[in-house]
Design a protein around this motif. Structure first.
Motif, PDB file in Angstrom:
ATOM      1  N   ASN A 674       0.804  -1.217   0.000  1.00 33.51           N
ATOM      2  CA  ASN A 674       0.000   0.000   0.000  1.00 33.51           C
ATOM      3  C   ASN A 674       0.839   1.270   0.000  1.00 33.51           C
ATOM      4  OD1 ASN A 674      -2.284  -1.506  -0.055  1.00 33.51           O
ATOM      5  ND2 ASN A 674      -2.747  -1.295   2.123  1.00 33.51           N
ATOM      6  N   PRO A 676       4.472   3.746   0.662  1.00 40.96           N
ATOM      7  CA  PRO A 676       5.297   4.145   1.804  1.00 40.96           C
ATOM      8  C   PRO A 676       4.528   4.726   2.981  1.00 40.96           C
ATOM      9  CG  PRO A 676       5.773   5.500  -0.131  1.00 40.96           C
ATOM     10  CD  PRO A 676       4.868   4.415  -0.581  1.00 40.96           C
ATOM     11  N   THR A 677       3.416   5.424   2.717  1.00 43.45           N
ATOM     12  CA  THR A 677       2.733   6.016   3.876  1.00 43.45           C
ATOM     13  C   THR A 677       2.088   4.935   4.732  1.00 43.45           C
ATOM     14  OG1 THR A 677       0.674   6.388   2.670  1.00 43.45           O
ATOM     15  CG2 THR A 677       2.284   8.182   2.661  1.00 43.45           C
ATOM     16  N   GLN A 681       2.885   4.180   8.596  1.00 42.28           N
ATOM     17  CA  GLN A 681       1.828   4.132   9.624  1.00 42.28           C
ATOM     18  C   GLN A 681       1.909   2.826  10.408  1.00 42.28           C
ATOM     19  OE1 GLN A 681      -0.705   6.485  10.164  1.00 42.28           O
ATOM     20  NE2 GLN A 681      -1.383   7.312   8.210  1.00 42.28           N
ATOM     21  N   LYS A 714       8.668  17.354  -1.682  1.00 42.98           N
ATOM     22  CA  LYS A 714       7.800  16.277  -1.201  1.00 42.98           C
ATOM     23  C   LYS A 714       8.577  15.327  -0.305  1.00 42.98           C
ATOM     24  CE  LYS A 714       4.604  16.867  -4.920  1.00 42.98           C
ATOM     25  NZ  LYS A 714       3.246  16.554  -5.266  1.00 42.98           N
ATOM     26  N   GLU A 717       8.776  16.795   3.006  1.00 44.91           N
ATOM     27  CA  GLU A 717       7.494  16.617   3.704  1.00 44.91           C
ATOM     28  C   GLU A 717       7.392  15.197   4.273  1.00 44.91           C
ATOM     29  OE1 GLU A 717       4.677  17.936   5.652  1.00 44.91           O
ATOM     30  OE2 GLU A 717       5.593  19.372   4.282  1.00 44.91           O
ATOM     31  N   SER A 721       6.945  14.096   8.129  1.00 39.86           N
ATOM     32  CA  SER A 721       5.899  13.161   8.550  1.00 39.86           C
ATOM     33  C   SER A 721       6.478  12.070   9.438  1.00 39.86           C
ATOM     34  CB  SER A 721       5.230  12.517   7.332  1.00 39.86           C
ATOM     35  OG  SER A 721       4.788  13.492   6.435  1.00 39.86           O
ATOM     36  N   ARG A 724       6.739  13.514  12.736  1.00 41.60           N
ATOM     37  CA  ARG A 724       5.444  13.591  13.422  1.00 41.60           C
ATOM     38  C   ARG A 724       4.962  12.211  13.873  1.00 41.60           C
ATOM     39  NH1 ARG A 724       4.316  17.831   9.343  1.00 41.60           N
ATOM     40  NH2 ARG A 724       3.538  16.307   7.849  1.00 41.60           N
TER      41      ARG A 724
ATOM     42  N   ARG B  10      -2.470   5.921  -1.890  1.00 47.32           N
ATOM     43  CA  ARG B  10      -1.822   6.745  -0.872  1.00 47.32           C
ATOM     44  C   ARG B  10      -0.440   7.144  -1.379  1.00 47.32           C
ATOM     45  NH1 ARG B  10      -3.483   2.975   4.298  1.00 47.32           N
ATOM     46  NH2 ARG B  10      -2.376   4.540   5.482  1.00 47.32           N
ATOM     47  N   PHE B  11       0.119   8.191  -0.782  1.00 43.54           N
ATOM     48  CA  PHE B  11       1.417   8.701  -1.216  1.00 43.54           C
ATOM     49  C   PHE B  11       1.354   9.079  -2.699  1.00 43.54           C
ATOM     50  CE2 PHE B  11       6.071   8.345  -2.166  1.00 43.54           C
ATOM     51  CZ  PHE B  11       6.499   9.271  -1.252  1.00 43.54           C
ATOM     52  N   VAL B  13       1.970  11.556  -5.436  1.00 42.22           N
ATOM     53  CA  VAL B  13       2.862  12.718  -5.502  1.00 42.22           C
ATOM     54  C   VAL B  13       2.718  13.502  -6.801  1.00 42.22           C
ATOM     55  CG1 VAL B  13       4.576  11.822  -3.893  1.00 42.22           C
ATOM     56  CG2 VAL B  13       4.759  11.236  -6.302  1.00 42.22           C
ATOM     57  N   GLY B  17      -0.426  19.394  -4.851  1.00 41.99           N
ATOM     58  CA  GLY B  17       0.722  19.755  -4.016  1.00 41.99           C
ATOM     59  C   GLY B  17       0.959  18.766  -2.889  1.00 41.99           C
ATOM     60  N   GLY B  18       2.205  18.709  -2.424  1.00 47.06           N
ATOM     61  CA  GLY B  18       2.541  17.913  -1.243  1.00 47.06           C
ATOM     62  C   GLY B  18       2.274  16.432  -1.445  1.00 47.06           C
ATOM     63  N   LEU B  19       2.125  15.746  -0.319  1.00 49.76           N
ATOM     64  CA  LEU B  19       1.805  14.313  -0.345  1.00 49.76           C
ATOM     65  C   LEU B  19       0.305  14.177  -0.198  1.00 49.76           C
ATOM     66  CD1 LEU B  19       4.647  13.074   2.031  1.00 49.76           C
ATOM     67  CD2 LEU B  19       4.699  13.356  -0.453  1.00 49.76           C
ATOM     68  N   ARG B 115      -6.904   9.048   6.559  1.00 49.02           N
ATOM     69  CA  ARG B 115      -6.049   8.170   7.356  1.00 49.02           C
ATOM     70  C   ARG B 115      -4.585   8.618   7.267  1.00 49.02           C
ATOM     71  NH1 ARG B 115      -6.990   3.223  10.230  1.00 49.02           N
ATOM     72  NH2 ARG B 115      -4.957   2.258  10.504  1.00 49.02           N
ATOM     73  N   ASP B 116      -4.195   9.159   6.122  1.00 51.64           N
ATOM     74  CA  ASP B 116      -2.803   9.604   5.955  1.00 51.64           C
ATOM     75  C   ASP B 116      -2.629  11.090   6.251  1.00 51.64           C
ATOM     76  OD1 ASP B 116      -1.509   7.288   5.484  1.00 51.64           O
ATOM     77  OD2 ASP B 116      -1.429   7.478   3.296  1.00 51.64           O
ATOM     78  N   ARG B 117      -3.520  11.638   7.017  1.00 54.20           N
ATOM     79  CA  ARG B 117      -3.493  13.059   7.270  1.00 54.20           C
ATOM     80  C   ARG B 117      -2.146  13.543   7.792  1.00 54.20           C
ATOM     81  NH1 ARG B 117      -7.856  16.771  10.347  1.00 54.20           N
ATOM     82  NH2 ARG B 117      -6.645  18.624   9.899  1.00 54.20           N
ATOM     83  N   VAL B 118      -1.495  12.721   8.576  1.00 55.72           N
ATOM     84  CA  VAL B 118      -0.226  13.119   9.184  1.00 55.72           C
ATOM     85  C   VAL B 118       0.818  13.456   8.116  1.00 55.72           C
ATOM     86  CG1 VAL B 118       0.622  10.734   9.383  1.00 55.72           C
ATOM     87  CG2 VAL B 118       1.460  12.451  10.971  1.00 55.72           C
ATOM     88  N   PHE B 119       0.614  12.960   6.910  1.00 55.54           N
ATOM     89  CA  PHE B 119       1.585  13.228   5.841  1.00 55.54           C
ATOM     90  C   PHE B 119       1.267  14.493   5.049  1.00 55.54           C
ATOM     91  CE2 PHE B 119       1.740   8.694   6.544  1.00 55.54           C
ATOM     92  CZ  PHE B 119       3.097   8.437   6.558  1.00 55.54           C
ATOM     93  N   PHE B 120       0.044  15.006   5.213  1.00 55.37           N
ATOM     94  CA  PHE B 120      -0.391  16.051   4.285  1.00 55.37           C
ATOM     95  C   PHE B 120       0.326  17.378   4.511  1.00 55.37           C
ATOM     96  CE2 PHE B 120      -4.790  13.805   3.941  1.00 55.37           C
ATOM     97  CZ  PHE B 120      -4.213  12.817   3.166  1.00 55.37           C
ATOM     98  N   GLY B 121       0.639  17.684   5.763  1.00 55.17           N
ATOM     99  CA  GLY B 121       1.257  18.980   6.051  1.00 55.17           C
ATOM    100  C   GLY B 121       0.384  20.101   5.533  1.00 55.17           C
TER     101      GLY B 121
END
Lengths: 784, 297
Positions: A674, A676-677, A681, A714, A717, A721, A724, B10-11, B13, B17-19, B115-121
């Motif tokens: 799924n 890297p994120t 997690q 990215k 970022e 993450s 965090r 997910r992820f 790119v 913008g961003g992840l 669920r991946d909110r922590v990556f969004f910045g």
């Protein structure tokens, strides 16, 4: 800060030439120091061991042949050749005797040998050490116990000195060997009788250190007379000074730092002594020199000379150990960035100079580590990301937000925790005051599960090595299985701690290290060697291996056997015992019909976390030989390959003897589908607060990701993450398969291609074929 | 509010913008021959078969109550007989068979995205894609509303072939519109994509008029869109609508060929991804036409 200017600096011709020469020179095993040490021991047999050791070191420092290259600006080595494999009979002679002829041809970490060295070794060195070396004494004392648990627990430090130490380099720079000698002399005057030999041993060691440094001064003078090269003239002056006085300029401080690590290796021959936060303690010297007119180009060249030096010392391990720690890592781990004690940002121009040196050289050492925290400057993360994108696997990244609390949770003061460093590959330590015994043992949780499922009987050998608590068919519920598994872990943990304590005792008895003790806080004050517990902090570290395979196996058993009853207990047990030979469909179901760690599936990840927690909590009841606590680590370096060879088929669908998941907290290769994120997690659910000995997460990226400014943004970022999420460590392999295939075919063209083998970097072409394949197989996050 | 979703990536790119996390909604009104996600074209769910995962054990054939499956080198699906009962998926040990297209509520979709909110910045967030995201615009608007409510940046990738009310619904919940203008010539558009482009261009003008943040994209498809005349024409057109327009050219992605093979369909586009040099020639066109914001991934 002149960041932009630093990041645009080029690599000098001197550095390019020195690098080329270094890589061209063949590696040889060296017995020179072994001969000197043996003769010294024969002369000093009546002396206490610490004096005997100090005198052997002093003799080596005075007699070992030394060499300076005409272009060098930073000098010093422990062998006259570069990258020599030092035979160190005090710790291990028997294995050298057994394996000497195979060193040039063994699969991992090859060294050339001279036949006359083999003869001399057998005639003059080996006979003296038979029965006397650490290796032989450990074997006599606990060999049987160590062997009995070897498939589950690998006990380390049996035939070499304990390393993974970050000495107090700041003190060394401020006092120099002469200053430390005077400090020891002052202690000696007031010392109790029991402490006196220790202080004497320190004094002797420091005399040896001064003499060694002075010899380089004399040699540089001579070469300067012959060649007229200005760099040799400067080097001569610096060495004459450092033999008697502390460093003042940047070049002096860098040179002094290097001498410290050479001498530590001559005394200890340990897998790693790590400089730690060099951008912090070298900064005053850098600033001083900059004020006096040192230009950035010059600062970078001095730095890069040291970077090359870090690659000239390698570590000769026995063939089995070389499999576990492939690529002769010696772990000169240098940390940059992070925070100061008060929480303010610690990065400075040196942090960027070090990154630039890494970008130019792309060599396996130093093992460059970037400390990040929630407010890390964007410029630093961007610069580091660009260097990561070059594919040397460095810098690896450590997260203050996870590491500092985990250290504090294990009895380390806030100030010391904020000033943490990394030793070896990924092991965590405080700066200059810690003997953390980071690699006491590796505990194979998956093997313990195999024994639990099979009456304590090894599925590969048929031997009964564990507790017989039943087998998969006798556990009526999944909870029954878990109860039995807990007992199996406890059983092996007890055995492990007994062995580690015995090994520690042998180090105390046979291998006091006065030179090292002088640069570890509290040893001089207490009048105690580090091996006796003289350090301010005394830990022992055990690695729990491997969360991914364990979580996947337990999840498959729970889901397919107990919950959904798709596979019967007997069928699965039979399939495991026979390595899926007649059960390919069962294996396919295990692989495909049960969720896997690394995909952000809570209940699976939590199973892994549960047992890692259980193991860590179990360690709390033990004390190590120096009175300190045990701490858990979650990393394997390259040990996932040999440790996998010890384990039969597992319920995660892995076949017998196949490698385990790499790294430590990484997912099993190819099973994190799924992205890297999701992997991150999953990883974040592991108990990083309890893994204060260090953790290791590998991720592989293709180079495309780093080619554009947007990609870098990215990636930064992603790093934020990770911060965090509270994951302690992450490192990135940036490469493509074509590179690696080409490197397999024509290694000579890819000599400087480096890859991360979990936690440190090695030359790809110098890895054994199965490790090369393993690296190629790891999941690639391609950005399309 | 229910929708039919065929993937969640997910992820992501390259979807803003961003992840980001990107949700793929099923169904598309156009029929681009080069579509990267052929499994997302039809609105209704379908059975997917991945030959690479198949062990050839035949368990699915034996289990299928409707005789919709046949094993002959690989599994062949008779879509007219398949009732999507899920039995084959359940028995397949290789996970080669799976249903494409899940019904989910907007709340479920938003939760999965967040669920991946922590990556969004600050820059990252969620993106709707497809299929055609606006083919389920009521559902899509609700998903983005929920994400926006949670403080997350929202984007949509769309071909803009949708009724005006769809755009009106999206405007308040969408931070960025990433829109495709594939072919400017009306006749060619009709010929290749199965419909004209009048609606698309009108909708683009509507978005610009409403101060939406828009990124225009053209996928470079050999033999279809990747012609100098087409790119130059699109560049001129978007500048006439919005002198400050951002424009991105997406390189051809031939990797989707394997999906067509799995679905036993031919892929009509030949050729490889354009080289950096070839891409530079396209970028030159944009520069000549005066595009100020050329986005390069």
């Amino acid at each position: 800060m002149e960041i932009r200017k630093i990041l645009e600096l080029g690599c000098s011709q001197r550095i390019a030439k020195l690098k080329e020469e270094m890589l061209e020179e063949p590696r040889y095993a060296s017995i020179e120091q072994a001969g000197i040490v043996t003769e010294s021991y024969k002369r000093t047999e009546e002396e206490p061991r610490c004096i005997q050791r100090a005198k052997a070191l002093k003799a080596s420092l005075k007699e070992i042949r030394i060499r300076i290259e005409p272009e060098e600006r930073i000098v010093g080595n422990r062998t006259s050749g570069v990258r020599g494999g030092v035979v160190f009979p005090e710790t291990g002679a028997s294995w050298v005797d057994r394996e000497f002829e195979t060193l040039p041809t063994r699969p991992q970490d090859k060294f050339q040998v001279h036949q006359e060295d083999i003869d001399t070794f057998r005639r003059e060195i080996m006979p003296y050490w038979k029965g006397r070396s650490l290796e032989d004494q450990v074997r006599a004392a606990v060999g049987t116990q160590v062997d009995a648990i070897a498939k589950v627990v690998k006990i380390n430090q049996k035939d070499h000195s304990q390393g993974h130490i970050c000495p107090n380099t700041k003190k060394w720079l401020e006092l120099g060997p002469a200053g430390i000698r005077r400090e020891a002399e002052a202690h000696l005057e007031k010392a109790d009788e029991v402490q006196k030999d220790f202080y004497r041993s320190v004094i002797i060691s420091m005399e040896g250190a001064s003499a060694f440094i002075e010899r380089y001064g004399v040699l540089a003078d001579k070469l300067y007379q012959e060649t007229g090269k200005e760099n040799l003239h400067v080097t001569a002056q610096i060495c004459h000074k450092l033999a008697k006085e502390p460093a003042e300029t940047y070049q002096e401080a860098v040179q002094a730092t290097w001498f410290l690590y050479v001498i530590l290796q001559m005394e200890g021959n340990a897998s790693s002594f790590s400089p730690g936060r060099m951008d912090q303690y070298l900064y005053p010297y850098y600033e001083n020199s900059r004020r006096q007119g040192m230009i950035l180009e010059d600062a970078l060249e001095i730095t890069e000379c040291l970077w090359l030096k870090f690659n000239q010392l390698v570590y000769l391990r026995n063939s089995n150990s070389a499999k576990y720690f492939a690529g002769f890592p010696i772990g000169f781990n240098v940390a940059i960035g992070g925070q100061r004690e008060d929480g303010s940002d610690a990065s400075n121009e040196l942090s960027y100079l070090f990154l630039q040196a890494q970008a130019h050289l792309l060599l396996p050492q130093p093992n460059l580590s970037l400390r990040i925290y929630k407010d890390s400057p964007k410029e630093l993360l961007e610069a580091a990301s660009r260097v990561i994108g070059l594919g040397s696997g460095m810098p690896q990244v450590f997260n203050d937000e996870a590491v500092v609390p985990s250290l504090e949770g294990h009895g380390i003061s806030h100030e010391d925790a904020m000033n943490y460093a990394i030793v070896g590959c990924v092991e965590l330590t405080t700066h200059g005051n810690n003997l953390a015994w980071s690699d006491a043992a590796m505990f194979n949780l998956l093997k313990a599960l195999e024994l639990t499922l099979n009456h304590g009987v090894d599925m590969l050998t048929g031997e009964k090595t564990g507790l017989d608590l039943g087998d998969l068919t006798t556990y009526e519920t999944f909870e029954d299985l878990e109860t039995a598994y807990a007992k199996e872990i406890d059983y092996f943990s007890d055995k492990m701690v007994e062995c580690v304590s015995q090994v520690e005792k042998m180090h105390e008895k046979l291998l006091p290290t006065p030179f090292l003790s002088a640069v570890i806080d509290d040893c001089l004050a207490k009048g105690q060697d580090v091996t006796q517990g003289g350090a301010h902090y005394n830990f022992a570290g055990v690695q729990a291996i491997q969360a991914a395979n364990l979580a996947d196996s337990l999840a498959a058993i729970k889901e397919l056997v107990y919950d959904k009853k798709k596979i019967s207990q007997a069928d699965l047990l039979h399939a495991l015992q026979t390595n899926y030979e007649d059960a390919p469909l069962i294996r396919a179901m295990l692989l495909n019909k049960a969720p896997k760690y690394g995909n952000d599936v809570d209940w699976v990840d939590e199973l892994g976390a549960k047992w890692v927690n259980y193991f860590a909590d179990g360690l709390k009841k033990y004390r190590n030989g120096r009175g300190g606590i045990y701490q858990m680590g979650l990393y394997t370096v390259s040990a996932h390959v040999p440790m996998g060879q010890n384990v039969g088929a597992s319920a995660d669908g892995r076949c017998a003897k196949d490698p385990l998941a790499d790294g430590g907290v990484s997912a099993m290769y190819g099973r994190d589908i799924n992205g890297p994120t999701a992997l991150l997690q999953s990883v974040a659910k592991l108990p990083f607060g309890k893994a204060s000995n260090g953790t290791l997460l590998n991720m592989k990226f293709l180079p495309q990701f780093f080619k554009t400014d947007t990609g870098i943004e990215k990636f930064v970022e992603l790093l934020r993450s990770v911060c965090r999420l509270g994951i302690s460590h992450i490192q990135f392999n940036v490469l493509n398969e074509a590179d690696l295939r080409a490197a397999q075919k024509t290694p000579e063209q890819y000599r400087s291609l480096t890859v991360r083998v979990a936690g440190y970097t090695a030359y790809f072409t110098e890895l054994a074929p199965d490790l090369q394949e393993e690296i190629i197989a790891r999941t690639t996050y391609e950005s399309i | 509010m229910m929708g039919i979703v065929f993937d969640l990536k997910r992820f992501a790119v390259h979807d803003g913008g961003g992840l980001r996390s990107t949700l793929f909604l099923k169904g598309c009104p156009l029929h681009c021959p080069w579509c990267q996600n052929p499994e997302g074209m039809e609105r209704s769910p379908a059975l997917w078969y991945g030959p690479g995962d198949c062990l050839g054990c035949g368990a699915c054939v034996a289990a299928c109550p409707n005789q919709a499956l046949r094993l002959e080198q690989r599994i062949h699906i008779d879509a007219s007989k398949c009732r999507l009962c899920g039995i084959c998926e359940e028995v397949c040990p290789g996970a080669a068979l799976k249903r494409i297209g899940e019904q989910m509520t907007a709340k479920e979709a938003a939760e999965a995205l967040l669920r991946d909110r922590v990556f969004f910045g600050e820059a990252g967030g969620v993106t709707l894609s497809g299929g055609e995201a606006l083919s389920q615009w009521r559902f899509g608007a609700e998903v983005l509303r929920l994400c926006k409510e949670a403080g997350v940046n929202t984007a949509i990738e769309t071909c803009l072939f949708a009724p005006r009310e769809a755009l009106e619904a999206m405007l308040p919940v969408t931070d960025q519109f990433i829109i495709d203008i594939k072919i400017l010539d009306l006749e060619l558009h009709r010929k290749y994509l199965g419909a004209g482009n009048e609606l698309i261009l009108e909708n683009y003008e509507f978005l610009v008029a409403n101060q939406a943040k828009v990124l225009v994209r053209t996928p470079l498809i050999p033999g279809y869109t990747a012609a100098e005349e087409n790119i130059r024409g699109i560049a001129r057109y978007i500048l006439s609508v919005d002198p400050d327009a951002s424009y991105e050219l997406l390189n051809f992605n031939p990797l989707c060929r394997s999906k067509y093979a799995a679905m036993e369909r031919d892929y009509p586009v030949g050729g490889k991804a354009f080289t950096a040099k070839e891409m530079d020639r396209f970028y030159e066109i944009l520069e000549q036409e005066g595009i100020l914001h050329i986005i390069k991934e």
